[in-house]
Scaffold this motif. Structure first.
Motif, PDB file in Angstrom:
ATOM      1  N   LYS A  40      74.733  77.707  27.955  1.00 26.87           N
ATOM      2  CA  LYS A  40      75.658  78.188  28.976  1.00 26.87           C
ATOM      3  C   LYS A  40      76.165  79.546  28.523  1.00 26.87           C
ATOM      4  N   GLN A  66      83.761  81.105  42.413  1.00 26.90           N
ATOM      5  CA  GLN A  66      82.660  80.404  41.762  1.00 26.90           C
ATOM      6  C   GLN A  66      83.182  79.481  40.661  1.00 26.90           C
ATOM      7  N   GLU A  67      82.633  78.286  40.605  1.00 28.02           N
ATOM      8  CA  GLU A  67      83.035  77.331  39.571  1.00 28.02           C
ATOM      9  C   GLU A  67      82.185  77.565  38.326  1.00 28.02           C
ATOM     10  N   TYR A  68      82.626  78.521  37.553  1.00 27.00           N
ATOM     11  CA  TYR A  68      81.938  78.883  36.314  1.00 27.00           C
ATOM     12  C   TYR A  68      82.987  79.428  35.349  1.00 27.00           C
ATOM     13  N   ASP A  69      82.863  79.086  34.090  1.00 24.31           N
ATOM     14  CA  ASP A  69      83.932  79.361  33.129  1.00 24.31           C
ATOM     15  C   ASP A  69      84.094  80.842  32.789  1.00 24.31           C
ATOM     16  N   HIS A 142      78.527  76.986  43.226  1.00 22.38           N
ATOM     17  CA  HIS A 142      77.794  76.719  41.982  1.00 22.38           C
ATOM     18  C   HIS A 142      76.629  77.696  41.785  1.00 22.38           C
ATOM     19  N   ALA A 145      76.334  79.039  38.217  1.00 22.41           N
ATOM     20  CA  ALA A 145      75.926  77.944  37.334  1.00 22.41           C
ATOM     21  C   ALA A 145      74.455  77.593  37.531  1.00 22.41           C
ATOM     22  N   SER A 148      72.263  80.585  36.154  1.00 19.57           N
ATOM     23  CA  SER A 148      72.356  80.817  34.712  1.00 19.57           C
ATOM     24  C   SER A 148      71.832  79.654  33.884  1.00 19.57           C
ATOM     25  N   GLN A 149      71.781  78.445  34.452  1.00 12.01           N
ATOM     26  CA  GLN A 149      71.288  77.305  33.676  1.00 12.01           C
ATOM     27  C   GLN A 149      69.789  77.411  33.398  1.00 12.01           C
TER      28      GLN A 149
END
Length: 367
Positions: A40, A66-69, A142, A145, A148-149
């Motif tokens: 990640k 976006q749900e990404y850290d 997502h 995510a 990038s995964q």
């Protein structure tokens, strides 16, 4: 004798077309591997925009949410007007994750998006870059995510899908079909280990890959095609992955008219002469064999028994419907399958018109 030659030629071109569609089916079996080495990573989302404040106001909320850290949004202000630049500064104050890179035109690279992108890539906070156009937006929260995964120690380039909004118009249906067919080709070529293009609406790569090929220097003199030529220079079987899950898609509006689409495709065709020789050959063979398939089918219709010709034609359409049908389902474009023969013939006429027009005049860059 002549009819026999025409029939054998027809069979050959049909076999070539079927072979292509069988090869195109390879991306249908793509599954994201559960790889323990998948990491990640922090991501810089890169947008290059010139006087597109309305589009930016639409896209930025979908990126911010976006749900990404760990990510930033890098907005490259490509020599926009003073009014647009001021609006961008207000957006930067509004969104904490937004960072603006202002690019001024210089004489050597006047109006060249690749110059602006180069400055932006150098200024990005993170090494993993995710590109999207200002007139697009992710289909889900997502998107970062999902894209990038696909990165791993080996996979440093990720090719995504940019689809178009569905509306009830002939132009829209035609554009979505052409876009689907193009995506089937570049996904399948990448899956078979010979990537040849991607779309700037959805592309991600590690910054090291950019510097390995000296950025856009090999084609800086060509104003368009940054995404295509980068893939030509940098992508290979070992470092390239494709993203085909629905949450990894981006979406945008189609060109409003056939006139604008026609000009856009004229530019794309002129860029293809700079592709690698093998890609030029196979792309042209696909088009030429399809043209001769239809020409010979038409001629033989008048002079040859239908009982011999019909099974050949039906075999071609069966294979085509299966491959394009499942591809359309996978890429969320099932409607185009219903009109497949008509769209294909229309696309052939469209492509021939572009080819003939380009012989008499060169298209100019249209921003």
């Amino acid at each position: 004798m002549i009819l026999s030659v025409l029939l054998y030629s027809f069979v050959v071109f049909t076999v070539i077309q079927i072979a292509y569609y069988i090869c195109f089916s390879t991306f249908l079996f793509h599954r994201k591997k559960e790889n323990k080495e998948t990491i990640k990573v922090p991501v810089s989302v890169v947008i290059c925009a010139k006087n597109e404040i309305e589009n930016l106001q639409k896209i930025l909320p979908s990126l911010i949410n976006q749900e990404y850290d760990d990510f930033e949004i890098l907005l490259i202000n490509d020599a926009s007007s003073e009014e647009t630049s001021e609006m961008m500064q207000l957006l930067e104050k509004k969104y904490e994750k937004l960072k603006i890179i202002n690019v001024e035109n210089i004489e050597a690279f006047w109006g060249n998006k690749k110059y602006a992108l180069t400055l932006g890539i150098k200024a990005a906070k993170y090494n993993h870059l995710l590109f999207i156009d200002a007139d697009c937006k992710p289909v889900s929260k997502h998107w970062i995510a999902e894209m990038s995964q696909n990165f791993s120690k080996e996979k440093t380039i990720v090719i995504g899908y940019g689809k178009y909004i569905k509306v009830n118009s002939l132009v829209n249906l035609f554009v979505r079909f052409e876009n689907l067919l193009t995506a089937i080709q570049y996904f399948s070529y990448a899956k078979m280990g010979s990537p040849f293009m991607a779309t700037s609406r959805n592309l991600s790569y590690h910054r090291n890959e950019f510097f390995k090929v000296s950025g856009f220097i090999n084609h800086m003199h060509i104003k368009s095609g940054a995404d295509e030529f980068f893939i030509q220079d940098a992508a290979n079987k070992q470092n390239t992955e494709i993203a085909t899950t629905e949450n990894s898609f981006t979406i945008s509006e189609t060109p409003p008219s056939f006139k604008e689409l026609f000009h856009k495709k004229r530019l794309q065709l002129t860029r293809r002469k700079h592709y690698k020789l093998k890609h030029k050959f196979f792309l042209r063979l696909f088009l030429v064999s399809k043209i001769f398939f239809y020409l010979l089918a038409t001629v033989l219709f008048f002079f040859y028994p239908w009982k011999i010709k019909l099974p050949i034609v039906l075999t071609y359409y069966l294979v085509q419907f299966i491959v394009i049908g499942f591809s359309a389902k996978k890429l969320q474009e099932p409607q185009v399958t219903y009109f497949l023969p008509f769209l294909e013939i229309g696309l052939l006429i469209f492509q021939l018109s572009i080819f003939i027009t380009n012989l008499s005049s060169k298209p100019t860059h249209w921003k």
